[in-house]
Design an enzyme around this catalytic site. Structure first.
Site, PDB file in Angstrom:
ATOM      1  N   ARG A 123     -45.094 -39.259  38.491  1.00  0.00           N
ATOM      2  CA  ARG A 123     -44.100 -40.208  39.036  1.00  0.00           C
ATOM      3  C   ARG A 123     -44.116 -41.530  38.262  1.00  0.00           C
ATOM      4  O   ARG A 123     -45.149 -41.946  37.745  1.00  0.00           O
ATOM      5  CB  ARG A 123     -44.349 -40.409  40.536  1.00  0.00           C
ATOM      6  N   GLN A 170     -41.814 -50.094  47.735  1.00  0.00           N
ATOM      7  CA  GLN A 170     -43.130 -50.033  47.077  1.00  0.00           C
ATOM      8  C   GLN A 170     -43.205 -51.078  45.971  1.00  0.00           C
ATOM      9  O   GLN A 170     -44.215 -51.766  45.822  1.00  0.00           O
ATOM     10  CB  GLN A 170     -43.383 -48.629  46.527  1.00  0.00           C
ATOM     11  N   ASP A 317     -35.832 -41.326  52.649  1.00  0.00           N
ATOM     12  CA  ASP A 317     -36.737 -40.196  52.910  1.00  0.00           C
ATOM     13  C   ASP A 317     -36.090 -39.125  53.783  1.00  0.00           C
ATOM     14  O   ASP A 317     -36.622 -38.025  53.924  1.00  0.00           O
ATOM     15  CB  ASP A 317     -38.023 -40.694  53.585  1.00  0.00           C
ATOM     16  N   ARG A 348     -36.036 -34.281  44.627  1.00  0.00           N
ATOM     17  CA  ARG A 348     -35.514 -33.782  45.911  1.00  0.00           C
ATOM     18  C   ARG A 348     -34.060 -33.358  45.847  1.00  0.00           C
ATOM     19  O   ARG A 348     -33.570 -32.706  46.773  1.00  0.00           O
ATOM     20  CB  ARG A 348     -35.742 -34.825  47.021  1.00  0.00           C
ATOM     21  N   ARG A 390     -41.538 -33.555  52.946  1.00  0.00           N
ATOM     22  CA  ARG A 390     -40.234 -33.765  53.588  1.00  0.00           C
ATOM     23  C   ARG A 390     -39.301 -32.576  53.340  1.00  0.00           C
ATOM     24  O   ARG A 390     -38.452 -32.262  54.179  1.00  0.00           O
ATOM     25  CB  ARG A 390     -39.618 -35.079  53.140  1.00  0.00           C
TER      26      ARG A 390
HETATM   27  C1  S3P Z   1     -42.232 -46.386  51.004  1.00  0.00           C
HETATM   28  C2  S3P Z   1     -41.122 -46.698  50.274  1.00  0.00           C
HETATM   29  C3  S3P Z   1     -40.173 -45.679  49.795  1.00  0.00           C
HETATM   30  C4  S3P Z   1     -40.317 -44.380  50.547  1.00  0.00           C
HETATM   31  C5  S3P Z   1     -41.744 -43.949  50.688  1.00  0.00           C
HETATM   32  C6  S3P Z   1     -42.549 -45.013  51.416  1.00  0.00           C
HETATM   33  C7  S3P Z   1     -43.135 -47.480  51.401  1.00  0.00           C
HETATM   34  O1  S3P Z   1     -40.411 -45.449  48.432  1.00  0.00           O
HETATM   35  O2  S3P Z   1     -39.590 -43.359  49.899  1.00  0.00           O
HETATM   36  O3  S3P Z   1     -41.828 -42.740  51.411  1.00  0.00           O
HETATM   37  O4  S3P Z   1     -44.025 -47.263  52.248  1.00  0.00           O
HETATM   38  O5  S3P Z   1     -42.988 -48.595  50.863  1.00  0.00           O
HETATM   39  P1  S3P Z   1     -39.749 -46.371  47.271  1.00  0.00           P
HETATM   40  O6  S3P Z   1     -40.306 -47.715  47.398  1.00  0.00           O
HETATM   41  O7  S3P Z   1     -40.138 -45.703  45.989  1.00  0.00           O
HETATM   42  O8  S3P Z   1     -38.273 -46.315  47.524  1.00  0.00           O
END
Ligand code: S3P
Length: 436
Positions: A123, A170, A317, A348, A390
């Site tokens: 990733r 994130q 998600d 996905r 998921r």
């Molecule tokens: C998350 C942010 C999302 C989400 C992940 C959890 C988080 O990802 O898809 O399941 O806890 O900040 P991204 O920040 O890559 O969009």
């Protein structure tokens, strides 16, 4: 590897709960670790990803007592109290762990190494490495820093203004955490409303952090962060699978109690309502700074709709299970502006299309989403989780509405985010059997 066998058809009915929110569980442990004093975390998600965060924080010297699988006491070490880990930090399969931790570790006075499963090593990490480097972090990783393992040589950071190219909680959280260790102000502008649990929790702990619309300001605290009692709401992303099942299996009607309904997370419920499902928010209340409600969901006449733009990040998600719902809706459903789906636990877009087609769905991949024609009678068969929790749960929902039995291989991954989904569905009346 375990599998699940589901006989579609029976409606689901009754009252249920979902486990604690995954995003908030990660954050609660990490932030409590740099607070001063003991934080009590209740309704922690006892799932694979969050367990990995606990292991990693222990390696950084944090004492975490378990008073049961979902009750933790975290003994905070203060902003500068983390210790150099004596081994590589294994973030498992968890994108949130590795990306938030990189922000937390970039400004420490020690070196750390972050890695994870082959899925996590595929990733993209450039999205966090590049802003962290702009703040003065010293990070190396494979392919110029775009892939873990990452080596972080803790260094002195400076605040910066950052315009995020993708709406990602994130990335936002990673930069905020680095901002807590930086000299000067950090300003982050986000292109869409990514989940704001980091901002809410850090502000509640007393961090100098302010939100102005889509801009976050933060800086190094002059006072210690305060330990908190954190009661984690039920995860709306887990509730989405139950809500989707109730919406598409005829005669279903359920109540999901204690679900987080933070507006940065309710895009899926809005989408389901727009498509014609009956959803009611009852007993709205607040839990540790997060809005919570009980959700009543029942089946209704569903119609196709188009989703894109800013709404996507609020249901990112949930898009695989939204595709499942779309197979039961009248007309065409289009999900666009969701290219981020390609860099989740799996691609996905590709995996949702491949597995749902095996069940007879009329679904086309788009570069940034999918198009689904409905309604179709889904047919039972044999499908695979492909190691993606998921996707596994989206397939469970599809199977509940399908004609004939479906076997889902690799179903143990559901425990990454929703341990107990199988028994929860059984208690609601689903004909489901787990096979070791
Ligand atoms: C998350 C942010 C999302 C989400 C992940 C959890 C988080 O990802 O898809 O399941 O806890 O900040 P991204 O920040 O890559 O969009």
């Amino acid at each position: 590897m375990t599998s699940i066998r589901i006989q579609g058809g029976p409606p689901i009915k009754g009252r249920c709960h979902v486990p604690g929110d995954k995003s908030i569980s990660h954050r609660a442990v990490m932030f409590a670790a740099i607070a001063e004093g003991v934080s009590r975390i209740s309704n922690f998600l006892d799932g694979g990803d969050c367990r990995q965060t606990v292991r990693v924080m222990r390696r950084l010297g944090v004492n975490i007592e378990e008073q049961g699988p979902t009750e933790l006491l975290v003994h905070g070490r203060g902003l500068d109290g983390l210790q150099e880990p004596d081994d590589v930090l294994d973030c498992g399969n968890s994108g949130t762990t590795i990306r938030l931790l990189a922000g937390l570790l970039a400004g420490q006075q020690f070196t750390s190494f972050l890695t994870g499963t082959d899925q996590i090593r595929r990733r993209p990490m450039g999205r966090i490495v590049s802003p962290l480097r702009a703040m003065g972090a010293s990070i190396i990783g494979r392919q110029g820093g775009d892939h873990a393992p990452l080596a972080i040589n803790g260094s002195s950071l400076r605040g910066m203004e950052y315009d995020m190219p993708v709406a990602s909680a994130q990335v936002k959280s990673c930069v905020i955490l680095a901002g807590l260790y930086a000299h000067g102000l950090t300003v982050i502008r986000e292109p869409g409303p990514a989940r704001d649990h980091t901002e809410r929790l850090l502000a509640a702990m007393g961090a100098p952090l302010a939100v102005y619309g889509s801009t976050v300001h933060c800086e190094r605290p002059t006072e210690p962060l305060q330990a908190l009692d954190i009661a984690i709401p039920g995860d709306p992303s887990s509730a989405a699978f139950l809500a989707a099942a109730a919406a598409i299996v005829p005669d279903s009607s359920i109540t999901i109690a204690g679900v987080g309904v933070n507006p940065t997370r309710t895009g899926f419920l809005d989408a389901l309502a727009e498509m014609g499902a009956r959803i009611e928010y009852r007993n709205p209340r607040e839990r540790s700074g997060e809005p919570v409600a009980d959700l009543d969901v029942s089946a209704g006449e569903l119609r196709g709709a188009t989703f894109g733009g800013e709404q996507i990040v609020t249901m990112i998600d949930e898009l695989p299970v939204l595709a499942v719902v779309a197979t039961q809706a009248q007309g065409r459903t289009v999900i666009q502006d969701a290219g981020e789906l390609r860099v989740k636990e799996t691609d996905r877009i590709a995996t949702t299309v491949s597995e749902l087609r095996k069940m007879g769905a009329k679904i086309e991949p788009l570069p940034d989403g999918f198009a689904v024609e409905g309604p179709v009678r889904l047919m039972g068969g044999t499908v695979e989780s492909l190691g993606d929790h998921r996707l596994a749960m989206a397939l469970i929902v599809a199977s509940l509405a399908a004609q004939g039995p479906t076997t889902i291989y690799g179903s143990e991954v559901t425990a990454d985010s929703f341990p107990g989904i199988e028994s929860t569905l059984q208690a609601l009346g689903a004909d489901l059997e787990v096979r070791p």
